[in-house]
Each structure stands twice: as C-alpha cells, then as structure tokens.
Enzyme design. Sequence first.
Site, PDB file in Angstrom:
ATOM      1  N   ARG A  22      92.673  10.050   4.133  1.00 37.45           N
ATOM      2  CA  ARG A  22      92.907   9.075   5.348  1.00 37.45           C
ATOM      3  C   ARG A  22      91.176   9.006   6.160  1.00 37.45           C
ATOM      4  O   ARG A  22      90.629   7.930   6.445  1.00 37.45           O
ATOM      5  CB  ARG A  22      93.807   9.329   6.375  1.00 37.45           C
ATOM      6  CG  ARG A  22      95.174   9.015   5.717  1.00 37.45           C
ATOM      7  CD  ARG A  22      96.156   8.671   6.857  1.00 37.45           C
ATOM      8  NE  ARG A  22      96.038   7.199   7.146  1.00 37.45           N
ATOM      9  CZ  ARG A  22      96.846   6.761   8.192  1.00 37.45           C
ATOM     10  NH1 ARG A  22      98.032   7.541   8.432  1.00 37.45           N
ATOM     11  NH2 ARG A  22      96.613   5.696   8.302  1.00 37.45           N
ATOM     12  N   SER A  40      82.600  22.730   0.541  1.00 38.63           N
ATOM     13  CA  SER A  40      84.004  23.401   0.225  1.00 38.63           C
ATOM     14  C   SER A  40      83.623  24.966   0.123  1.00 38.63           C
ATOM     15  O   SER A  40      82.416  25.122  -0.335  1.00 38.63           O
ATOM     16  CB  SER A  40      84.534  22.819  -1.007  1.00 38.63           C
ATOM     17  OG  SER A  40      85.668  23.513  -1.648  1.00 38.63           O
ATOM     18  N   ARG A  41      84.650  25.607   0.127  1.00 41.83           N
ATOM     19  CA  ARG A  41      84.444  27.095  -0.414  1.00 41.83           C
ATOM     20  C   ARG A  41      84.346  27.123  -2.083  1.00 41.83           C
ATOM     21  O   ARG A  41      83.899  28.154  -2.258  1.00 41.83           O
ATOM     22  CB  ARG A  41      85.855  28.087   0.102  1.00 41.83           C
ATOM     23  CG  ARG A  41      86.116  27.926   1.614  1.00 41.83           C
ATOM     24  CD  ARG A  41      87.348  28.490   1.941  1.00 41.83           C
ATOM     25  NE  ARG A  41      88.431  27.647   1.249  1.00 41.83           N
ATOM     26  CZ  ARG A  41      89.631  28.048   1.103  1.00 41.83           C
ATOM     27  NH1 ARG A  41      90.183  29.193   1.638  1.00 41.83           N
ATOM     28  NH2 ARG A  41      90.671  27.255   0.620  1.00 41.83           N
ATOM     29  N   LEU A  77      89.981  21.648   8.716  1.00 44.39           N
ATOM     30  CA  LEU A  77      90.493  23.077   8.415  1.00 44.39           C
ATOM     31  C   LEU A  77      91.810  23.382   8.809  1.00 44.39           C
ATOM     32  O   LEU A  77      92.340  22.682   9.992  1.00 44.39           O
ATOM     33  CB  LEU A  77      89.263  24.038   8.723  1.00 44.39           C
ATOM     34  CG  LEU A  77      88.156  24.014   8.121  1.00 44.39           C
ATOM     35  CD1 LEU A  77      87.118  25.133   8.732  1.00 44.39           C
ATOM     36  CD2 LEU A  77      87.915  24.090   6.736  1.00 44.39           C
ATOM     37  N   HIS A  82      90.235  26.324  13.117  1.00 41.08           N
ATOM     38  CA  HIS A  82      89.351  25.260  14.032  1.00 41.08           C
ATOM     39  C   HIS A  82      88.139  25.929  14.899  1.00 41.08           C
ATOM     40  O   HIS A  82      87.343  25.738  14.990  1.00 41.08           O
ATOM     41  CB  HIS A  82      90.256  24.343  14.596  1.00 41.08           C
ATOM     42  CG  HIS A  82      91.125  23.482  13.877  1.00 41.08           C
ATOM     43  ND1 HIS A  82      91.872  22.546  14.384  1.00 41.08           N
ATOM     44  CD2 HIS A  82      90.954  23.412  12.316  1.00 41.08           C
ATOM     45  CE1 HIS A  82      92.483  21.926  13.506  1.00 41.08           C
ATOM     46  NE2 HIS A  82      91.998  22.348  12.318  1.00 41.08           N
ATOM     47  N   LYS A 100      93.395  18.073  14.836  1.00 43.84           N
ATOM     48  CA  LYS A 100      94.206  18.463  15.784  1.00 43.84           C
ATOM     49  C   LYS A 100      95.030  19.487  15.142  1.00 43.84           C
ATOM     50  O   LYS A 100      95.240  19.425  13.874  1.00 43.84           O
ATOM     51  CB  LYS A 100      95.281  17.195  16.187  1.00 43.84           C
ATOM     52  CG  LYS A 100      95.867  16.358  15.111  1.00 43.84           C
ATOM     53  CD  LYS A 100      96.705  16.789  13.862  1.00 43.84           C
ATOM     54  CE  LYS A 100      97.739  17.372  13.885  1.00 43.84           C
ATOM     55  NZ  LYS A 100      98.488  17.584  12.692  1.00 43.84           N
ATOM     56  N   TYR A 238     111.227  11.433   7.399  1.00 42.56           N
ATOM     57  CA  TYR A 238     110.009  11.084   8.348  1.00 42.56           C
ATOM     58  C   TYR A 238     110.549  10.226   9.597  1.00 42.56           C
ATOM     59  O   TYR A 238     111.265   9.185   9.455  1.00 42.56           O
ATOM     60  CB  TYR A 238     109.248  10.407   7.262  1.00 42.56           C
ATOM     61  CG  TYR A 238     108.047   9.780   7.890  1.00 42.56           C
ATOM     62  CD1 TYR A 238     106.823  10.519   8.237  1.00 42.56           C
ATOM     63  CD2 TYR A 238     107.976   8.367   8.470  1.00 42.56           C
ATOM     64  CE1 TYR A 238     105.694   9.945   8.717  1.00 42.56           C
ATOM     65  CE2 TYR A 238     106.991   7.810   9.141  1.00 42.56           C
ATOM     66  CZ  TYR A 238     105.575   8.622   9.387  1.00 42.56           C
ATOM     67  OH  TYR A 238     104.461   8.244   9.981  1.00 42.56           O
ATOM     68  N   THR A 258     101.432   7.515  12.806  1.00 40.84           N
ATOM     69  CA  THR A 258     100.552   7.508  11.615  1.00 40.84           C
ATOM     70  C   THR A 258     100.481   6.138  10.692  1.00 40.84           C
ATOM     71  O   THR A 258     100.641   6.340   9.580  1.00 40.84           O
ATOM     72  CB  THR A 258     100.903   8.649  10.833  1.00 40.84           C
ATOM     73  OG1 THR A 258     102.316   8.527  10.224  1.00 40.84           O
ATOM     74  CG2 THR A 258     100.577   9.946  11.288  1.00 40.84           C
TER      75      THR A 258
END
Length: 335
Positions: A22, A40-41, A77, A82, A100, A238, A258
């Site tokens: 998104r 990225s890791r 993450l 965060h 969030k 949902y 959403t």
Amino acid sequence: MTGHDAPLRLGVLGCADIARRRTVPAVAEVDGVKLAAVASRDAARAAATAAEFGCAAIVGYDTMLASPSIDAVYIPLPATAHAAWIEQALTAGKHVLAEKPLTTERETSVRLMALARERGLVLLENMTFLHHAQHTTVPGLLADGKIGQPRDLTSVFTVPPLPEGHSQSTPGVGGGALLEQGVYPIRAAVRYLGEDLRVLGAALHVRGGDGMVVSGRVLGTTPQGVTADLRFGVRHSYRSSCAIAGSTGRLVLEHAFTPPASHRPVVRIERQDHREEVTLRADHQFANLITFFAAAVRGIERGEPDPLLQRLAEGSLRQAELIAEIEEGARRITV
Ligand SMILES: NC(=O)c1ccc[n+]([C@@H]2O[C@H](COP(=O)([O-])OP(=O)(O)OC[C@H]3O[C@@H](n4cnc5c(N)ncnc54)[C@H](OP(=O)(O)O)[C@@H]3O)[C@@H](O)[C@H]2O)c1
C-alpha cells in the site's frame, strides 16, 4: 535539508508487507515525493523490492540512514523496532514517517516527539484513515444534527487469524492485537469523542503460552458520559467499522479504516422513520497521508510548521496513553 523545489527523497526501512502492498505504490501517485531507495537486512530482498518499484537497493538500515541522498524515511518495521530506528533516523537528520503504533510506550513516543521538535524534523505516525475524506464528511453530518446528540460510539477492527509466525504476533517483535489492531478503534474514539475520553474497563484475550494479546474489548467514556465500545483482534472475520448512535438516529461507516483507493464509502443514517445512504467519493488515504507528510516537511523547513502536525502528534500521544491505561487495568483472559 532539501531544496524546496526538488522532490523529497524518501527511503524505506524494511521490505514490509504494508510497504509493498500500500504505502510504496501510493508514493508514485504523489507529486513532490520520490521513492529513492529501499533498505533491507537481506541483499536479495532489497534488490527484488527495488527492482519492483524502480529505486535503489540498500543493504542495512543504518547504511540508508547514513546516505546523504535520503531526506526522509518511512519505517514499516515490526512495532517493537520502531522506537530505536525512529531515534536513529532523527539523530541522522531524517524526517520520519513511522508505522502505527508509533512506539510501544507512551513515554518513548513523548521523548521522540520532543527530539523531532528539537531537531526541526517531522515525526508522523502512519494513521492513514485519518486522512480519508469520509472522516472529514462524518463530522459535518454530525454537526448538521443528522443523528441528534451523540450518545455512544461502537468501533471494530478485526482481521482473521494471522499466519503462524507473523511478525505482528511474535513476542518481542510485534505489538500484539491491542497495538496492531486496537489502535484503530481507539484512535477513532479519540477522533470522534475527543481527547478527554477515559477507559472504564477492558478485557484482553491473551494466547496461552506467550501471553500475546489476540483480541480485546474496551469500554470508555467522555466526562459527559458519551460511551465508546471498542473491539479489535485477530480472531474474527474482517470488520472495520465505526458507528455513532445519537438521540435521534444512528450513523454507520462500514469500511472505516482500510478502504482501498477505489472504494466509494457509504454512510448509512438511520432514524425511526427514515433510512438514508450517502455514497461518498473514493479517496486514497495512503496518498493523502504521504502528500501531507511531504507538505509538513516543507512547512518545517520554511519555519512554518503545519498546526495539523501538532494536533496529529497530540492524537498519537493520547492514543498511546489510552493503550497504557488499558494495559494496566485490563482483565486478561487466556484463550
Ligand atoms: N498503516 C497500515 O494500514 C498498516 C497495515 C498493516 C501493518 N501496519 C504496520 O506496519 C508495520 C509492519 O507490519 P507488516 O505486517 O507489514 O510487517 P512485515 O510484513 O512482517 O514486515 C516487517 C519488515 O520489517 C523488517 N524486520 C526487521 N526486523 C524484523 C524482525 N525481527 N522480524 C520480522 N521483520 C523484521 C523486515 O524487512 P527486511 O527483512 O526487508 O529488513 C520485514 O519485511 C507494523 O507496525 C504494523 O502495525 C500498518
């Protein structure tokens, strides 16, 4: 510092599902923001994601933060990561859009908001639903007296069980359902009933073994007695709704948190002798939020911070306070 006419160069820390599905596609729809790189890791994941979205690939989040070619970062993450990465990003002089919940503790969020202010940087929580036009229309309908005086609000955000090992419900990694899903109805209650909402009581359903929260229900009230019934979790089908009942009618939003960018929300208004459905325009809450974030960065750089940024920060902190109250006072039931 960015040149005011040059696009804001955005870097993404981590090839998260929400980023790929998104947020990152929405960046392409926003003028004045350029997706510069993804970090990225893992080198292969960085390369594959960068190829998908046409940007640079960076291995390691700290390498991205050290890059002079990045003005701002988006941090999708897992919740427990965060705080540390927000702090490192602000310390590196980057504006931050963080997923969030902003952090997992109110005190940490307060400290990081202060750090952002001191450094003249934007720190914004990615609560996208607040930037959907439906949540601007509904207060207008309430002010027009469509349902009379608000008496109570019911809001639900539930999703079906997450796959085994999903980051959001991994102890020490994700936040569990109160922080991951509960933030939506809690923030909706703050948005519609005000920041002086208090928690009266809560039940948190926890997973046997590791104690991760998987669902919950919260009862709150304003000082005037307008109540909030908030439900969330990863154990139901949902649902993403917000309903306000008033002295003369009831208003219902079925896709409150959403909605996809193509969705035309329907507000249902019910009174004893009347039923009305108002179909609203489709809106792109992720693109709107990124547009707002970029404008907020430009505002701060000009020395003219957008007052909405401060109000959103206060909302994020109030949300974190309510979560702390719930965590402290809730009855925990093992399921
Ligand atoms: N705003 C919204 O609508 C929305 C919707 C869903 C989720 N979210 C939030 O977005 C955040 C990410 O959620 P998500 O479901 O997208 O997560 P996810 O798919 O598991 O992605 C998290 C990313 O973080 C990186 N990471 C770093 N340390 C990790 C660790 N120990 N375990 C797993 N991943 C780690 C990984 O990137 P690399 O491996 O590439 O480094 C991974 O791809 C959460 O805060 C969640 O609440 C927001």
